[in-house]
Enzyme design. Structure first.
Site: not given
Length: 431
Positions: A204, A215, A284, A292, A317, A412
């Site tokens: 990640d 992300d 998110h 977040h 994700e 993700e």
């Protein structure tokens, strides 16, 4: 990086195709031999063929080739300062009008030109992510330590994004969660864990430019037992990306993800395990300097009526498991972040006040880990760090694990809900 609810492809653009080559990233020269034969008089009725000189099609970023490992800053590969657009997906159904709407096209143009809302920052972060991610994908092998892996990734990220304080850098600690651990594990100093042939590794990675965070995560395995687990989770992520859009309700989107993932099962040593979405993990929304952003995309259908909105960034994700499909906190903590809008609390420990100043100056509200504090020269900080957590100024994020013996996987992508289209900014040739 994942959010937890514990209570405590359309076609890629041409520019993406030119710049996302797995073998060496971007910056390659492209040349086409244009061999057009022209007929010219040559006396006595004879004719000869004259070859046109070959022409090289040059791009704005073809003077420098990315190194192996990647260490050349993106400004040298893209001297015009324009970074590749991600994969474009048109909105569907009731939103299909947005693609041709003059009003929405105008809003898209204004957003692109606005230095506070520019797409270019997130695209720059995404291009760094692609190049570093693809190199990592090719070079992570059993026998490497977790520390070697994260250093390889983060050294590349810092070089390519041309790290500059809070202007650009690593978006959050690189997660290298193993097997039943689904998220929020990165090695602390002294960690001796080594990647094994039978491991399932979640990678990640986060990159940010001016607080715009890309992300994206992928999973690696090195023998075929859990191939179907990876296939299921990747398919669920792609479903989430495809079905996401302006005005889509988050509870309904979770249902699409769940349906896809639960259509798979994994056979291990003659026993069949259903692939379960991890019910208390989620994707998110992402805000500026805030990984977040407040909205969660759960992986199991629910009644959340919250809608996705124009202009928002989302990390779509998904996590799948051969276990119970529910995680708990466990293991030594490595991830931390200063809480956005944390209350002002008088700190009785001088060391805590000093550490908070360090956190504010170096990370702001971006997540960090203990390795990052070590790297900038902090020492003997654990008491102060725990004090900041206890005072509600810093949030700790312990590793998140399913039951022992199970395996988990994660995929993700970061998407941008533009006024006219959906842009999957992190999409690359690898996945």
């Amino acid at each position: 990086m994942t959010a937890t609810t514990l209570p405590a492809k359309a076609e890629n653009s041409a520019s993406v195709e030119e710049t996302q080559k797995q073998d060496n990233g971007v910056g390659m020269e492209h040349s086409d031999e244009e061999e057009e034969n022209e007929i010219e008089p040559a006396g006595e009725g004879k004719k000869k063929k004259k070859k046109k000189k070959s022409k090289k099609k040059r791009t704005q970023h073809n003077e420098t080739r990315q190194s192996e490992p990647p260490r050349i800053g993106l400004s040298k590969l893209f001297p015009d300062g324009k970074y590749p657009e991600g994969e474009i997906q048109e909105y569907k159904n009731d939103n299909s009008w947005r693609t041709t709407s003059e009003e929405k096209r105008y809003l898209d143009k204004i957003a692109l030109e606005d230095p506070e809302e520019t797409y270019n920052d997130i695209r720059r972060a995404a291009e760094v992510h692609r190049q570093v991610r693809q190199y990592a994908h090719r070079n992570i092998k059993p026998g490497m330590s977790m520390t070697e892996i994260v250093n390889m990734i983060e050294d590349g990220t810092r070089a390519l994004v041309e790290e500059n304080g809070l202007e650009s850098g690593v978006g959050f600690p690189t997660g290298v969660s193993l097997n039943n651990c689904a998220a929020h594990y990165t090695p602390n100093a002294g960690d001796t864990v080594v990647l094994q042939q039978g491991d399932v590794l979640k990678v990640d990675i986060g990159v940010h430019v001016k607080g715009r965070i890309c992300d994206s995560a992928f999973t690696l395995n090195f023998e075929p037992t859990y191939d179907t687990l990876l296939e299921a989770v990747k398919a669920a992520t792609n479903t989430g990306v495809r079905e996401a859009g302006i005005d889509v309700r988050l509870g309904e989107l979770a249902g699409y993800i769940q349906e896809t993932m639960e259509s798979y099962e994994v056979e291990v040593n003659g026993k069949v395990y259903p692939v379960k979405p991890i019910e208390n993990l989620s994707g998110h929304s992402i805000n500026k300097y805030q990984i977040h952003g407040g909205k969660s995309v759960l992986l199991v259908k629910n009644d959340d009526p919250t809608k996705m909105e124009e202009g928002e960034y989302f990390a779509i994700e998904t996590f799948g498991s051969t276990g119970r499909g529910r995680i708990v906190e466990g293991g030594e903590c490595s991830h931390y972040a200063r809480i956005v809008n944390a209350p002002h609390v008088p700190l009785r420990l001088t060391t805590a006040r000093s550490l908070l100043k360090t956190i504010n100056n170096n990370f702001g509200t971006l997540p960090f880990c203990r390795r990052y504090l070590d790297r900038i020269g902090e020492s003997k900080y654990l008491l102060a760090l725990n004090h900041l957590v206890n005072q509600g100024i810093v949030q700790d994020y312990p590793p998140l694990c399913d039951q022992k013996g199970s395996m988990t996987a994660q995929f993700e992508h970061t998407i941008l809900l533009r006024p006219t289209v959906k842009e999957v900014v992190s999409r690359g040739d690898d996945f």
